[in-house]
Design a protein around this motif. Structure first.
Motif, PDB file in Angstrom:
ATOM      1  N   MET A   1       0.985  -1.168   0.091  1.00 34.57           N
ATOM      2  CA  MET A   1      -0.097  -0.051   0.226  1.00 34.57           C
ATOM      3  C   MET A   1       0.880   1.351   0.130  1.00 34.57           C
ATOM      4  O   MET A   1       0.663   2.356  -0.681  1.00 34.57           O
ATOM      5  N   ASN A   2       1.835   1.337   0.728  1.00 35.84           N
ATOM      6  CA  ASN A   2       2.840   2.533   0.800  1.00 35.84           C
ATOM      7  C   ASN A   2       3.467   2.771  -0.431  1.00 35.84           C
ATOM      8  O   ASN A   2       3.549   4.045  -0.884  1.00 35.84           O
ATOM      9  N   ILE A   3       3.944   1.831  -1.099  1.00 32.49           N
ATOM     10  CA  ILE A   3       4.718   1.653  -2.180  1.00 32.49           C
ATOM     11  C   ILE A   3       3.933   2.264  -3.239  1.00 32.49           C
ATOM     12  O   ILE A   3       4.368   3.198  -4.030  1.00 32.49           O
ATOM     13  N   THR A   4       2.541   1.619  -3.555  1.00 31.30           N
ATOM     14  CA  THR A   4       1.678   2.207  -4.382  1.00 31.30           C
ATOM     15  C   THR A   4       1.313   3.587  -4.253  1.00 31.30           C
ATOM     16  O   THR A   4       1.242   4.523  -5.158  1.00 31.30           O
ATOM     17  N   LEU A   5       1.087   3.957  -2.857  1.00 33.91           N
ATOM     18  CA  LEU A   5       0.624   5.269  -2.500  1.00 33.91           C
ATOM     19  C   LEU A   5       1.758   6.353  -2.648  1.00 33.91           C
ATOM     20  O   LEU A   5       1.319   7.447  -3.353  1.00 33.91           O
ATOM     21  N   LEU A   6       2.819   5.972  -2.673  1.00 29.20           N
ATOM     22  CA  LEU A   6       4.007   7.068  -2.941  1.00 29.20           C
ATOM     23  C   LEU A   6       4.335   6.838  -4.362  1.00 29.20           C
ATOM     24  O   LEU A   6       5.395   7.487  -4.790  1.00 29.20           O
ATOM     25  N   GLN A   7       3.801   5.844  -5.126  1.00 28.48           N
ATOM     26  CA  GLN A   7       4.155   5.648  -6.467  1.00 28.48           C
ATOM     27  C   GLN A   7       5.864   5.421  -6.567  1.00 28.48           C
ATOM     28  O   GLN A   7       6.497   6.074  -7.321  1.00 28.48           O
ATOM     29  N   CYS A   8       6.370   4.514  -5.770  1.00 31.78           N
ATOM     30  CA  CYS A   8       7.664   4.291  -5.819  1.00 31.78           C
ATOM     31  C   CYS A   8       8.335   3.633  -7.001  1.00 31.78           C
ATOM     32  O   CYS A   8       7.607   2.790  -7.627  1.00 31.78           O
ATOM     33  N   HIS A   9       9.426   3.933  -7.473  1.00 32.96           N
ATOM     34  CA  HIS A   9      10.270   3.349  -8.680  1.00 32.96           C
ATOM     35  C   HIS A   9      10.334   1.849  -8.196  1.00 32.96           C
ATOM     36  O   HIS A   9      10.731   1.428  -6.847  1.00 32.96           O
ATOM     37  N   PRO A  10      10.671   0.974  -8.997  1.00 36.43           N
ATOM     38  CA  PRO A  10      10.774  -0.601  -8.570  1.00 36.43           C
ATOM     39  C   PRO A  10      11.969  -0.695  -7.686  1.00 36.43           C
ATOM     40  O   PRO A  10      12.298  -1.519  -6.796  1.00 36.43           O
ATOM     41  N   LEU A  11      12.905   0.004  -8.272  1.00 39.95           N
ATOM     42  CA  LEU A  11      14.326  -0.113  -7.449  1.00 39.95           C
ATOM     43  C   LEU A  11      14.234   0.604  -6.100  1.00 39.95           C
ATOM     44  O   LEU A  11      14.701   0.117  -5.242  1.00 39.95           O
ATOM     45  N   THR A  12      13.340   1.790  -5.789  1.00 42.31           N
ATOM     46  CA  THR A  12      13.248   2.274  -4.459  1.00 42.31           C
ATOM     47  C   THR A  12      12.326   0.914  -3.619  1.00 42.31           C
ATOM     48  O   THR A  12      12.567   0.952  -2.575  1.00 42.31           O
ATOM     49  N   ALA A  13      11.294   0.499  -4.273  1.00 36.51           N
ATOM     50  CA  ALA A  13      10.591  -0.814  -3.737  1.00 36.51           C
ATOM     51  C   ALA A  13      11.538  -1.681  -3.306  1.00 36.51           C
ATOM     52  O   ALA A  13      11.395  -2.276  -2.051  1.00 36.51           O
ATOM     53  N   MET A  14      12.694  -2.090  -4.094  1.00 33.74           N
ATOM     54  CA  MET A  14      13.430  -3.048  -3.757  1.00 33.74           C
ATOM     55  C   MET A  14      14.238  -2.499  -2.568  1.00 33.74           C
ATOM     56  O   MET A  14      14.493  -3.434  -1.488  1.00 33.74           O
ATOM     57  N   ALA A  15      14.803  -1.399  -2.397  1.00 30.88           N
ATOM     58  CA  ALA A  15      15.462  -0.831  -1.387  1.00 30.88           C
ATOM     59  C   ALA A  15      14.843  -0.968  -0.265  1.00 30.88           C
ATOM     60  O   ALA A  15      15.442  -1.117   0.752  1.00 30.88           O
ATOM     61  N   PHE A  16      13.540  -0.390  -0.234  1.00 32.57           N
ATOM     62  CA  PHE A  16      12.458  -0.483   0.934  1.00 32.57           C
ATOM     63  C   PHE A  16      12.521  -1.918   1.643  1.00 32.57           C
ATOM     64  O   PHE A  16      12.651  -1.980   2.620  1.00 32.57           O
ATOM     65  N   HIS A  17      12.225  -2.826   0.682  1.00 31.75           N
ATOM     66  CA  HIS A  17      11.922  -4.246   1.047  1.00 31.75           C
ATOM     67  C   HIS A  17      13.449  -4.624   1.762  1.00 31.75           C
ATOM     68  O   HIS A  17      13.312  -5.325   2.908  1.00 31.75           O
ATOM     69  N   VAL A  18      14.721  -4.332   1.168  1.00 35.79           N
ATOM     70  CA  VAL A  18      15.735  -4.669   1.772  1.00 35.79           C
ATOM     71  C   VAL A  18      15.952  -3.987   3.233  1.00 35.79           C
ATOM     72  O   VAL A  18      16.090  -4.746   4.269  1.00 35.79           O
ATOM     73  N   VAL A  19      15.766  -2.767   3.330  1.00 37.46           N
ATOM     74  CA  VAL A  19      16.116  -2.044   4.478  1.00 37.46           C
ATOM     75  C   VAL A  19      14.967  -2.559   5.627  1.00 37.46           C
ATOM     76  O   VAL A  19      15.411  -3.045   6.621  1.00 37.46           O
ATOM     77  N   ASN A  20      13.579  -2.742   5.044  1.00 39.86           N
ATOM     78  CA  ASN A  20      12.757  -3.246   6.169  1.00 39.86           C
ATOM     79  C   ASN A  20      12.968  -4.704   6.715  1.00 39.86           C
ATOM     80  O   ASN A  20      12.636  -4.887   7.913  1.00 39.86           O
ATOM     81  N   ILE A  21      13.443  -5.543   5.876  1.00 38.94           N
ATOM     82  CA  ILE A  21      13.760  -6.944   6.464  1.00 38.94           C
ATOM     83  C   ILE A  21      14.864  -6.772   7.150  1.00 38.94           C
ATOM     84  O   ILE A  21      14.784  -7.735   8.443  1.00 38.94           O
ATOM     85  N   TRP A  22      15.984  -6.083   6.938  1.00 42.29           N
ATOM     86  CA  TRP A  22      17.084  -6.099   7.760  1.00 42.29           C
ATOM     87  C   TRP A  22      16.839  -5.512   9.127  1.00 42.29           C
ATOM     88  O   TRP A  22      17.176  -6.078  10.180  1.00 42.29           O
ATOM     89  N   LEU A  23      16.003  -4.310   9.301  1.00 44.47           N
ATOM     90  CA  LEU A  23      15.504  -3.655  10.464  1.00 44.47           C
ATOM     91  C   LEU A  23      14.765  -4.758  11.500  1.00 44.47           C
ATOM     92  O   LEU A  23      14.932  -5.114  12.524  1.00 44.47           O
ATOM     93  N   SER A  24      13.890  -5.497  10.809  1.00 49.88           N
ATOM     94  CA  SER A  24      13.151  -6.471  11.404  1.00 49.88           C
ATOM     95  C   SER A  24      14.009  -7.611  11.942  1.00 49.88           C
ATOM     96  O   SER A  24      13.770  -8.194  13.053  1.00 49.88           O
ATOM     97  N   VAL A  25      15.054  -8.096  10.959  1.00 49.92           N
ATOM     98  CA  VAL A  25      15.834  -9.275  11.536  1.00 49.92           C
ATOM     99  C   VAL A  25      16.888  -8.626  12.647  1.00 49.92           C
ATOM    100  O   VAL A  25      16.792  -9.423  13.653  1.00 49.92           O
ATOM    101  N   GLU A  26      17.359  -7.654  12.298  1.00 52.43           N
ATOM    102  CA  GLU A  26      18.149  -7.039  13.623  1.00 52.43           C
ATOM    103  C   GLU A  26      17.443  -6.895  14.978  1.00 52.43           C
ATOM    104  O   GLU A  26      17.835  -7.162  15.895  1.00 52.43           O
ATOM    105  N   ASP A  27      16.014  -6.447  14.879  1.00 48.16           N
ATOM    106  CA  ASP A  27      15.413  -6.321  16.076  1.00 48.16           C
ATOM    107  C   ASP A  27      15.114  -7.603  16.855  1.00 48.16           C
ATOM    108  O   ASP A  27      14.935  -7.664  17.961  1.00 48.16           O
ATOM    109  N   HIS A  28      15.011  -8.722  16.274  1.00 50.64           N
ATOM    110  CA  HIS A  28      14.860  -9.906  16.837  1.00 50.64           C
ATOM    111  C   HIS A  28      15.911 -10.726  16.753  1.00 50.64           C
ATOM    112  O   HIS A  28      15.797 -11.721  17.359  1.00 50.64           O
ATOM    113  N   SER A  29      17.118 -10.192  16.398  1.00 51.30           N
ATOM    114  CA  SER A  29      18.343 -10.865  16.575  1.00 51.30           C
ATOM    115  C   SER A  29      18.975 -11.300  18.093  1.00 51.30           C
ATOM    116  O   SER A  29      19.627 -12.226  18.168  1.00 51.30           O
ATOM    117  N   GLY A  30      18.386 -10.466  18.903  1.00 49.80           N
ATOM    118  CA  GLY A  30      19.139 -11.086  20.163  1.00 49.80           C
ATOM    119  C   GLY A  30      20.424 -10.186  20.523  1.00 49.80           C
ATOM    120  O   GLY A  30      21.154 -10.498  21.560  1.00 49.80           O
TER     121      GLY A  30
END
Length: 270
Positions: free
Chosen positions: A188-217
């Motif tokens: 929804m956010n990617i569509t709302l902001l009309q993100c470029h596909p490369l921006t969408a990929m960058a967001f997914h990478v950052v989002n996954i990293w932050l999630s994993v880091e937060d749960h890493s211990g």
């Protein structure tokens, strides 16, 4: 402003695109794969497991390397195979049964062809940050509701809290409806902001990293929350406190929503 040279096949870039255009051109040479229905699921699982693997290796080494324990939030805890394997199995199962069919439907609907030009670097950074802020607000509301409404917690969110203390591979150990909700917010956010596909990929990478880091211990001197000033970003100890106490720190990344609603608790007693 970028223009297409009608006599040549290459794209003439503005100064703001010069940094990203070679990356985007390289991806476009692999359009047969990147535009296939397989790519989103493969990209997601590869990035996720790639980020989890270093922390899983640290968990294996930690009992044998005492110096690593000073970086662990719970120094006496190491996940066992009986905890790791179900988490890995759940992730693989959900990507096969839910994520891939969803991307197949999107592909079959006739998605638009990707643009020839890369986004400008500042635009990419701006939109990634904005996507993170929007996701943080959306998940905060979702998360708070699923802790305050017993039926929602019991039937949707409880699965994610089965592993406490948390560890990297437990990041995506969740029910289908939770996975669907997080994926919906992302798209929804990617569509709302009309993100470029490369921006969408960058967001997914950052989002996954932050999630994993937060749960890493693990909390290192270079952990993300230590790079963000003024305590605006919670970090791994902040999220670990949520998993152990359940009634605080509901935002996934930033601290302002918890601060505003009085649900913020410092992991360091400050």
């Amino acid at each position: 402003m970028s223009v297409l040279n009608t006599s040549e096949s290459h794209v003439v870039c503005s100064s703001g695109q010069l940094f990203l255009q070679p990356v985007w051109d390289r991806l476009r040479t692999r359009e047969a794969f990147t535009q296939s229905p397989f790519f989103p699921a493969i990209f997601s699982i590869t990035v996720y497991l790639g980020f989890c693997l270093p922390f899983a290796m640290l968990d294996v080494l930690c009992p044998w390397v005492p110096a690593l324990r000073c970086y662990k939030i719970q120094p006496d805890f190491s996940p066992t195979a009986r905890q790791l394997l179900p988490c890995l199995g759940q992730t693989l199962y959900q990507h096969l049964v839910y994520v891939f069919p969803a991307t197949l439907l999107h592909w079959a609907s006739g998605a638009a062809l990707p643009p020839r030009e890369a986004p400008e670097l500042l635009q990419l950074v701006y939109q990634v940050v904005l996507c993170l802020l929007l996701f943080d607000a959306e998940f905060f509301v979702w998360h708070l509701l699923h802790h305050k409404v017993p039926w929602l917690y019991r039937n949707v969110h409880k699965v994610h809290h089965k592993n406490s203390p948390s560890f990297a591979l437990a990041t995506q150990y969740m029910s289908f409806w939770e996975l669907f909700s997080l994926g919906f917010f992302d798209m929804m956010n990617i569509t709302l902001l009309q993100c470029h596909p490369l921006t969408a990929m960058a967001f997914h990478v950052v989002n996954i990293w932050l999630s994993v880091e937060d749960h890493s211990g693990y909390e290192f001197p270079w952990s993300t929350h230590k790079l963000v000033p003024f305590g605006w970003y919670g970090g791994v100890a902040h999220h670990d406190l949520h998993h152990s106490q359940f009634n605080c720190n509901f935002a996934p990344y930033f601290t302002h929503w918890d601060r505003i609603l009085g649900t913020l608790k410092s992991a360091h007693g400050k």
